[in-house]
Design a protein around this motif. Sequence first.
Motif, PDB file in Angstrom:
ATOM      1  N   PHE A 288       2.623   9.167   5.010  1.00 47.04           N
ATOM      2  CA  PHE A 288       2.212   7.978   4.552  1.00 47.04           C
ATOM      3  C   PHE A 288       1.730   7.962   2.996  1.00 47.04           C
ATOM      4  CE2 PHE A 288      -0.560   4.374   4.468  1.00 47.04           C
ATOM      5  CZ  PHE A 288      -0.645   3.432   4.769  1.00 47.04           C
ATOM      6  N   LEU A 289       0.923   8.537   2.975  1.00 42.23           N
ATOM      7  CA  LEU A 289       0.220   8.706   0.776  1.00 42.23           C
ATOM      8  C   LEU A 289       1.909   9.354   0.261  1.00 42.23           C
ATOM      9  CD1 LEU A 289      -2.776  10.941   1.985  1.00 42.23           C
ATOM     10  CD2 LEU A 289      -2.330   8.093   1.138  1.00 42.23           C
ATOM     11  N   ARG A 290       2.403   9.923   0.598  1.00 45.48           N
ATOM     12  CA  ARG A 290       3.535  10.151  -0.186  1.00 45.48           C
ATOM     13  C   ARG A 290       4.469   8.737  -0.640  1.00 45.48           C
ATOM     14  NH1 ARG A 290       9.286  12.446   1.412  1.00 45.48           N
ATOM     15  NH2 ARG A 290       8.678  11.239   2.759  1.00 45.48           N
ATOM     16  N   ASP A 291       5.144   7.999   0.604  1.00 47.91           N
ATOM     17  CA  ASP A 291       6.026   6.874   0.833  1.00 47.91           C
ATOM     18  C   ASP A 291       4.663   5.763  -0.079  1.00 47.91           C
ATOM     19  OD1 ASP A 291       7.766   7.806   2.894  1.00 47.91           O
ATOM     20  OD2 ASP A 291       6.870   6.715   4.564  1.00 47.91           O
ATOM     21  N   VAL A 292       3.520   5.925  -0.369  1.00 50.06           N
ATOM     22  CA  VAL A 292       2.650   4.755  -1.121  1.00 50.06           C
ATOM     23  C   VAL A 292       2.626   5.130  -2.538  1.00 50.06           C
ATOM     24  CG1 VAL A 292       0.308   4.308  -1.596  1.00 50.06           C
ATOM     25  CG2 VAL A 292       0.415   4.247   1.294  1.00 50.06           C
ATOM     26  N   ILE A 293       2.986   6.456  -3.120  1.00 54.52           N
ATOM     27  CA  ILE A 293       3.249   6.849  -4.299  1.00 54.52           C
ATOM     28  C   ILE A 293       4.701   6.958  -4.548  1.00 54.52           C
ATOM     29  CG2 ILE A 293       3.226   9.021  -5.789  1.00 54.52           C
ATOM     30  CD1 ILE A 293       1.167  10.299  -3.992  1.00 54.52           C
ATOM     31  N   LEU A 294       5.876   6.588  -3.699  1.00 56.68           N
ATOM     32  CA  LEU A 294       7.025   6.183  -4.259  1.00 56.68           C
ATOM     33  C   LEU A 294       7.363   5.268  -4.267  1.00 56.68           C
ATOM     34  CD1 LEU A 294       8.962   9.095  -2.006  1.00 56.68           C
ATOM     35  CD2 LEU A 294       9.332   9.085  -4.010  1.00 56.68           C
ATOM     36  N   LYS A 296       4.746   2.593  -4.717  1.00 57.14           N
ATOM     37  CA  LYS A 296       4.380   2.169  -6.500  1.00 57.14           C
ATOM     38  C   LYS A 296       4.872   2.067  -7.792  1.00 57.14           C
ATOM     39  CE  LYS A 296       0.696   2.875  -7.353  1.00 57.14           C
ATOM     40  NZ  LYS A 296      -1.306   3.440  -7.555  1.00 57.14           N
ATOM     41  N   HIS A 297       6.047   3.331  -8.158  1.00 58.13           N
ATOM     42  CA  HIS A 297       7.208   3.683  -8.514  1.00 58.13           C
ATOM     43  C   HIS A 297       8.376   3.110  -8.565  1.00 58.13           C
ATOM     44  CE1 HIS A 297       3.956   7.157 -10.536  1.00 58.13           C
ATOM     45  NE2 HIS A 297       3.257   6.963  -9.790  1.00 58.13           N
ATOM     46  N   SER A 298       8.862   2.324  -7.500  1.00 57.28           N
ATOM     47  CA  SER A 298       9.504   2.411  -7.336  1.00 57.28           C
ATOM     48  C   SER A 298      10.257   0.655  -7.615  1.00 57.28           C
ATOM     49  CB  SER A 298      10.620   2.823  -6.485  1.00 57.28           C
ATOM     50  OG  SER A 298       9.768   1.603  -4.907  1.00 57.28           O
ATOM     51  N   ASN A 299       8.539  -0.165  -8.377  1.00 57.50           N
ATOM     52  CA  ASN A 299       8.315  -1.371  -8.180  1.00 57.50           C
ATOM     53  C   ASN A 299       8.891  -2.428  -6.913  1.00 57.50           C
ATOM     54  OD1 ASN A 299       7.002  -0.553 -10.587  1.00 57.50           O
ATOM     55  ND2 ASN A 299       9.776  -0.732 -11.670  1.00 57.50           N
ATOM     56  N   GLN A 300       8.599  -0.933  -5.768  1.00 56.78           N
ATOM     57  CA  GLN A 300       8.691  -1.902  -4.510  1.00 56.78           C
ATOM     58  C   GLN A 300       7.222  -2.686  -3.870  1.00 56.78           C
ATOM     59  OE1 GLN A 300      11.583   0.273  -2.322  1.00 56.78           O
ATOM     60  NE2 GLN A 300      13.695  -0.776  -3.850  1.00 56.78           N
ATOM     61  N   VAL A 301       6.729  -2.858  -4.624  1.00 55.01           N
ATOM     62  CA  VAL A 301       5.427  -2.385  -4.048  1.00 55.01           C
ATOM     63  C   VAL A 301       5.056  -3.740  -2.660  1.00 55.01           C
ATOM     64  CG1 VAL A 301       2.554  -3.004  -4.417  1.00 55.01           C
ATOM     65  CG2 VAL A 301       4.214  -1.742  -6.415  1.00 55.01           C
ATOM     66  N   ASP A 302       4.221  -3.720  -1.512  1.00 54.72           N
ATOM     67  CA  ASP A 302       3.737  -4.251  -0.498  1.00 54.72           C
ATOM     68  C   ASP A 302       2.600  -4.198  -0.399  1.00 54.72           C
ATOM     69  OD1 ASP A 302       3.651  -5.784   1.666  1.00 54.72           O
ATOM     70  OD2 ASP A 302       4.246  -4.891   2.988  1.00 54.72           O
ATOM     71  N   ASP A 303       1.955  -5.825  -1.498  1.00 57.20           N
ATOM     72  CA  ASP A 303       0.778  -5.661  -1.365  1.00 57.20           C
ATOM     73  C   ASP A 303      -0.444  -5.413  -0.011  1.00 57.20           C
ATOM     74  OD1 ASP A 303       0.942  -6.337  -3.548  1.00 57.20           O
ATOM     75  OD2 ASP A 303       1.028  -8.802  -3.530  1.00 57.20           O
ATOM     76  N   ASN A 304       0.061  -5.376   1.194  1.00 59.01           N
ATOM     77  CA  ASN A 304       0.026  -5.465   2.752  1.00 59.01           C
ATOM     78  C   ASN A 304      -0.437  -3.215   3.344  1.00 59.01           C
ATOM     79  OD1 ASN A 304      -1.762  -6.579   4.791  1.00 59.01           O
ATOM     80  ND2 ASN A 304       0.644  -6.071   5.809  1.00 59.01           N
ATOM     81  N   THR A 305      -0.150  -3.194   2.064  1.00 54.74           N
ATOM     82  CA  THR A 305       0.501  -1.949   2.409  1.00 54.74           C
ATOM     83  C   THR A 305      -1.702  -1.059   1.947  1.00 54.74           C
ATOM     84  OG1 THR A 305       1.705  -1.564   2.040  1.00 54.74           O
ATOM     85  CG2 THR A 305       1.198   0.435   2.378  1.00 54.74           C
ATOM     86  N   ALA A 306      -1.889  -0.030   2.332  1.00 56.99           N
ATOM     87  CA  ALA A 306      -3.149   0.543   2.446  1.00 56.99           C
ATOM     88  C   ALA A 306      -2.607   1.275   1.217  1.00 56.99           C
ATOM     89  CB  ALA A 306      -3.432   1.614   3.743  1.00 56.99           C
ATOM     90  N   PHE A 307      -4.174   1.468   0.137  1.00 52.67           N
ATOM     91  CA  PHE A 307      -4.169   2.295  -1.407  1.00 52.67           C
ATOM     92  C   PHE A 307      -3.367   1.907  -2.298  1.00 52.67           C
ATOM     93  CE2 PHE A 307      -5.329   5.492   2.296  1.00 52.67           C
ATOM     94  CZ  PHE A 307      -5.799   5.393   2.551  1.00 52.67           C
ATOM     95  N   VAL A 314      -6.469   8.969  -7.551  1.00 52.33           N
ATOM     96  CA  VAL A 314      -7.321   8.847  -6.497  1.00 52.33           C
ATOM     97  C   VAL A 314      -6.326   9.557  -5.364  1.00 52.33           C
ATOM     98  CG1 VAL A 314      -8.834   7.684  -4.754  1.00 52.33           C
ATOM     99  CG2 VAL A 314      -8.343   7.339  -7.231  1.00 52.33           C
ATOM    100  N   ILE A 315      -4.883   9.140  -5.447  1.00 53.36           N
ATOM    101  CA  ILE A 315      -4.017   9.162  -3.382  1.00 53.36           C
ATOM    102  C   ILE A 315      -3.316  10.833  -3.748  1.00 53.36           C
ATOM    103  CG2 ILE A 315      -1.689   8.970  -2.700  1.00 53.36           C
ATOM    104  CD1 ILE A 315      -1.719   6.431  -4.646  1.00 53.36           C
ATOM    105  N   TYR A 316      -3.817  11.270  -5.130  1.00 52.50           N
ATOM    106  CA  TYR A 316      -3.560  12.909  -5.179  1.00 52.50           C
ATOM    107  C   TYR A 316      -4.156  13.478  -4.211  1.00 52.50           C
ATOM    108  CZ  TYR A 316       0.492  11.661  -8.571  1.00 52.50           C
ATOM    109  OH  TYR A 316       1.512  12.041  -8.455  1.00 52.50           O
ATOM    110  N   ASP A 317      -6.051  12.810  -4.913  1.00 52.69           N
ATOM    111  CA  ASP A 317      -7.443  13.634  -3.796  1.00 52.69           C
ATOM    112  C   ASP A 317      -7.468  13.912  -2.338  1.00 52.69           C
ATOM    113  OD1 ASP A 317      -8.209  14.077  -6.892  1.00 52.69           O
ATOM    114  OD2 ASP A 317      -9.765  12.363  -7.084  1.00 52.69           O
ATOM    115  N   LEU A 318      -6.774  12.228  -2.286  1.00 50.97           N
ATOM    116  CA  LEU A 318      -6.778  12.926  -0.721  1.00 50.97           C
ATOM    117  C   LEU A 318      -5.606  13.639  -0.136  1.00 50.97           C
ATOM    118  CD1 LEU A 318      -6.611   8.255  -0.584  1.00 50.97           C
ATOM    119  CD2 LEU A 318      -8.404   9.666  -0.519  1.00 50.97           C
TER     120      LEU A 318
END
Length: 541
Positions: A288-294, A296-307, A314-318
């Motif tokens: 899930f965290l891997r998908d969040v990073i991808l 963010k960096h592919s400019n396909q952000v869903d505002d309803n997704t956590a983190f 911070v995500i790397y720390d998690l």
Amino acid sequence: MEYQALYRAFRPQSFGEVVGQKHITQTLRNAIKRGKESHAYLFSGPRGTGKTSIAKIFAKALNCPNGLDGEPCNECHLCQTITDGSANDVIEIDAASNNGVDEIRNIRDRVKYAPSEAKFKVYIIDEVHMLTTGAFNALLKTLEEPPVHAIFILATTEPHKIPATIISRTQRFDFKAIELNEIVEHLKYVAENQSIEYEHEAIEYIARAAEGGMRDALSIFDQVIAYSGDKITLDDAVIITGGIKTEDLNEWMKLVETQNTKDAFLKYHQFIDEGKDPVRLVHELLYFLRDVILMKHSNQVDDNTAFVTLDDSVIYDLIEILNDSMVMMRYSVNVSVHLEVVIVKMVQALNKTEASTSSVSSDEIRRLESQIRALEAKLEDGKFTRPERKRPEKVRRNRNVFSVEKIKEVLDRANREDLEKLKAEWPNVYRKIEEMDNQPLRALVKESEPVAASETQVLIMFQSDVHSELINNDDEKKKELENLIPSIIGKEVRVVGVPESNWQQVRQEYIDKRRQGVKEEKKPSDVAKEIFDSSIIEIKE
């Protein structure tokens, strides 16, 4: 005809049918076409990636009288007998249950006889790492002087357990985990062949759960078909694997993001009550965290997704918290409780970030604003000069991996005699742990080395930061090691850990501080030689 499991029914029968491993199949086909077969091969890699399947295809291709372009015909009598396992000249041996010297001696006695039907006698030894030392020695003699008509194929998931003398007499092929898209395409092919409807998300979920193993993917697929019937859905796949849907995972992580610890605990226990596996949940969180990073960096952000609003750091720390938890859960008695602690750690990591961003006072903001105005004025007047950059600190501390104070305590009283004695006896410490069959402690000590010692304390360097953190913070593990050492070196000592990644820097800082405090008549090099092994000290005036 009785039902056959999918992983058996769709087992590849030619090199062209193998999914993935092109670097291996192409090499073997070319070897057959050019008549440059080796007398021994080592197939190593994760489970379910095609080691024994390719071994049987290779045996068929070597012996098939109608072979074309390095491929078997799969229609002649010889190909069919090898496929069903009845061929006299292709012998499959399970080393897990036939691992003694007598079994290998039997092979050595029979291998000298020529094949009855085929061109080559092929011996496929599966799980070869399970052989005893005596059995390996008996096999070595055969590999040294093999008959021209014999070919050995050794398959294993743990090549590091095979003696180097065996490996050096084989051609080694390392099988890799099969790519996700290749597993997805093959599962779609199987579903269409079996006239089964499916949801694309369900196929992707099964492929991801297989973690690179085609056999695991087909086995899970078989289970889901048995549960679902004629149509496979994502919900069915999640139930069978004990995983969690992305929507539920996102809802859970939103509770963690908002630091709603109570509801996050309730949600977690709901998953456990539904029969979810805690270890599987950690895997799902990492994806899930891997998908969040991808995202963010592919400019396909869903505002309803956590983190998605968090910084990458911070995500790397998690992710680091989850990675550490996976290591700790291997030795944990109650993994469910351990995951509860992980939830608290994630909330604390987010809380620290929020505190650091909100700690700037209004006075600080006004001071920064005045600095910005002054810089703007300099830019307009053309008098701007680049400020000198500060050098970064020497040692960056992260987590409670080691204590500089405790290390200094050891080094202040360290001497070369105690260190040399401990170094000489350290293999015996590891051997004693093996005899006790203490696997967690064995894993800790395996990649470690004493670097300083005194009458009452020893400093142990660990290759892994996690192992250093364990020995410093886990009183139980630390006590086990401290209770064991006196039986080897004859005196009680306290153990302090330091990670290999920080040791050289910590040591140099300590020497520099001692250098400032020593008297003029005493050279710094003499201080270093007193504390550390002189064989590893290089003196530069």
